[in-house]
Enzyme design. Sequence first.
Site, PDB file in Angstrom:
ATOM      1  N   GLN A 192      63.266 -14.101 -66.955  1.00 11.67           N
ATOM      2  CA  GLN A 192      62.424 -14.885 -67.872  1.00 11.67           C
ATOM      3  C   GLN A 192      62.942 -16.305 -68.081  1.00 11.67           C
ATOM      4  O   GLN A 192      62.231 -17.167 -68.568  1.00 11.67           O
ATOM      5  CB  GLN A 192      62.362 -14.192 -69.240  1.00 11.67           C
TER       6      GLN A 192
ATOM      7  N   THR B 215      64.662 -23.266 -76.195  1.00  4.85           N
ATOM      8  CA  THR B 215      64.922 -21.823 -76.130  1.00  4.85           C
ATOM      9  C   THR B 215      63.654 -21.140 -75.673  1.00  4.85           C
ATOM     10  O   THR B 215      62.567 -21.489 -76.136  1.00  4.85           O
ATOM     11  CB  THR B 215      65.375 -21.208 -77.464  1.00  4.85           C
ATOM     12  N   ILE B 216      63.807 -20.189 -74.778  1.00  3.33           N
ATOM     13  CA  ILE B 216      62.612 -19.430 -74.391  1.00  3.33           C
ATOM     14  C   ILE B 216      62.140 -18.587 -75.565  1.00  3.33           C
ATOM     15  O   ILE B 216      60.991 -18.202 -75.625  1.00  3.33           O
ATOM     16  CB  ILE B 216      62.838 -18.534 -73.143  1.00  3.33           C
ATOM     17  N   ASP B 217      63.046 -18.287 -76.520  1.00  7.45           N
ATOM     18  CA  ASP B 217      62.675 -17.405 -77.637  1.00  7.45           C
ATOM     19  C   ASP B 217      61.708 -18.064 -78.618  1.00  7.45           C
ATOM     20  O   ASP B 217      61.059 -17.379 -79.401  1.00  7.45           O
ATOM     21  CB  ASP B 217      63.933 -16.982 -78.406  1.00  7.45           C
TER      22      ASP B 217
ATOM     23  N   GLU C 137      69.809 -22.548 -81.555  1.00  5.90           N
ATOM     24  CA  GLU C 137      70.403 -22.497 -82.897  1.00  5.90           C
ATOM     25  C   GLU C 137      71.918 -22.728 -82.912  1.00  5.90           C
ATOM     26  O   GLU C 137      72.435 -23.394 -83.821  1.00  5.90           O
ATOM     27  CB  GLU C 137      70.079 -21.155 -83.568  1.00  5.90           C
TER      28      GLU C 137
ATOM     29  N   GLY D 139      64.091 -12.011 -76.832  1.00  2.20           N
ATOM     30  CA  GLY D 139      63.635 -12.248 -78.204  1.00  2.20           C
ATOM     31  C   GLY D 139      64.627 -11.603 -79.134  1.00  2.20           C
ATOM     32  O   GLY D 139      64.509 -10.420 -79.455  1.00  2.20           O
ATOM     33  N   ARG D 140      65.646 -12.386 -79.495  1.00  3.52           N
ATOM     34  CA  ARG D 140      66.736 -11.844 -80.308  1.00  3.52           C
ATOM     35  C   ARG D 140      66.310 -11.639 -81.759  1.00  3.52           C
ATOM     36  O   ARG D 140      66.418 -10.544 -82.299  1.00  3.52           O
ATOM     37  CB  ARG D 140      67.909 -12.813 -80.247  1.00  3.52           C
TER      38      ARG D 140
ATOM     39  N   ARG E 224      51.149   6.325 -65.607  1.00  2.00           N
ATOM     40  CA  ARG E 224      52.412   6.262 -66.344  1.00  2.00           C
ATOM     41  C   ARG E 224      52.318   5.338 -67.552  1.00  2.00           C
ATOM     42  O   ARG E 224      51.470   4.445 -67.589  1.00  2.00           O
ATOM     43  CB  ARG E 224      53.513   5.687 -65.441  1.00  2.00           C
TER      44      ARG E 224
HETATM   45  O1  F6P Z   1      68.606 -17.923 -75.270  1.00  2.00           O
HETATM   46  C1  F6P Z   1      68.292 -16.822 -76.076  1.00  2.00           C
HETATM   47  C2  F6P Z   1      68.287 -15.606 -75.256  1.00  2.00           C
HETATM   48  O2  F6P Z   1      67.315 -15.750 -74.291  1.00  2.00           O
HETATM   49  C3  F6P Z   1      68.116 -14.335 -76.075  1.00  2.00           C
HETATM   50  O3  F6P Z   1      66.813 -13.875 -76.158  1.00  2.00           O
HETATM   51  C4  F6P Z   1      68.992 -13.361 -75.364  1.00  2.00           C
HETATM   52  O4  F6P Z   1      69.472 -12.375 -76.254  1.00  2.00           O
HETATM   53  C5  F6P Z   1      70.094 -14.203 -74.877  1.00  2.00           C
HETATM   54  O5  F6P Z   1      69.525 -15.449 -74.590  1.00  2.00           O
HETATM   55  C6  F6P Z   1      70.807 -13.652 -73.670  1.00  2.00           C
HETATM   56  O6  F6P Z   1      71.702 -14.594 -73.202  1.00  2.00           O
HETATM   57  P1  F6P Z   1      72.871 -14.403 -72.168  1.00  2.00           P
HETATM   58  O7  F6P Z   1      72.827 -13.021 -71.658  1.00  2.00           O
HETATM   59  O8  F6P Z   1      72.559 -15.408 -71.100  1.00  2.00           O
HETATM   60  O9  F6P Z   1      74.109 -14.765 -72.890  1.00  2.00           O
END
Ligand code: F6P
Length: 352
Positions: A284, A134-136, A112, A179-180, A171
């Site tokens: 991931q 993006t993996i997201d 994005e 996943g932001r 446990r």
């Molecule tokens: O690319 C998106 C993402 O994978 C988000 O899910 C995550 O919050 C972010 O990257 C973390 O990115 P970095 O720590 O590499 O800046």
Amino acid sequence: MQAARLGAVKIGLLTGGGDCPGLNATIRAVVRSGVARGGHEFVGFRNGWAGVLADNAIELTLQSTAGILPRGGTILGTSRTNPYADGADGTAAVQDTLQGRGIDALLAIGGEDTLGVALRLHEDGVAVVGIPKTIDNDLDGTDVTFGFQTAVQIVTDAIDRLHTTAESHHRVMVVEVMGRHAGWIAVHAGIAGGADAILVPERRFDIEAVCGHLRRRHERGRSFSIVVVAEGAMPLEGTLQTTGAGGTDAFGHARLGGIGVTLEREIEQRTGYETRATILGHVQRGGTPTAFDRVLATRFGVAAMEAVAAGRFGTMVGVRGSEIVETPLAQALSEPKLLDPKLYETAELFFG
Ligand code: F6P
């Protein structure tokens, strides 16, 4: 958007934002198809927009892109640099570099933020095409982004491993995944790994309901559970104190991470079940892409090269069903692609 087909031209390429498996496959596909079909020349900017601003680039050739198809990461490097940060005239700076190097068009591979910069450049008259990564999997204009399927497989493998140790120790295992804005990884891997609760950014969670699922399961004689939580998941207002990792990036996004640890503490305190958290984090995003992501990345690279050659600028390539499509960047970036509620309902059937 339709313009005359270009003759042999010089094309700038960059990868921006978080890396993901499949970036190198895309770079290779762009260069291979561009050389074979149009005799085009390629310049690869280092470290995303930072390389454009600093005019830091390398020539990309058939030789320099050979052998990179299965490699994770990006041979170009990446960064979260924003050319417009602090009110800077990003367009002028980018145009300076492009003109200096005689570059006719730019191919931006990113999520994005990187594509948001590409859109702004397009609006200012720069010839640019976007490739979503993006993996997201939270970009609209495409059913799926490359990198996503690889990440889901990595998380599923991790859940399978956590299952055996959870069962041995009786446990609750909390698995925090990326996943932001969207819970695509959490839900896909959660379904594939048989999670007993999945928490996503799209729905605020009730910690008592989560504990309820776990209690019900334990009452049925199961002595272990798996909870998958996306890093962007939030509790119902006023129910839980959470802390992020702190800080923001150049695009103003908060640095996430840590919700899993909060859940570890709360679940153990509220249920009395011994609980452990695992934060999968950047694991991931690392390593070799799955076959699916290599194919998707290759198709995106070839399609983007076609869009550039045909002069269809301001577009982003994507896939709908099995068809490759082009969407105006403005449309693709207008909203994030959030979870399909039906998919979450399917996952919920298996909670508790
Ligand atoms: O690319 C998106 C993402 O994978 C988000 O899910 C995550 O919050 C972010 O990257 C973390 O990115 P970095 O720590 O590499 O800046």
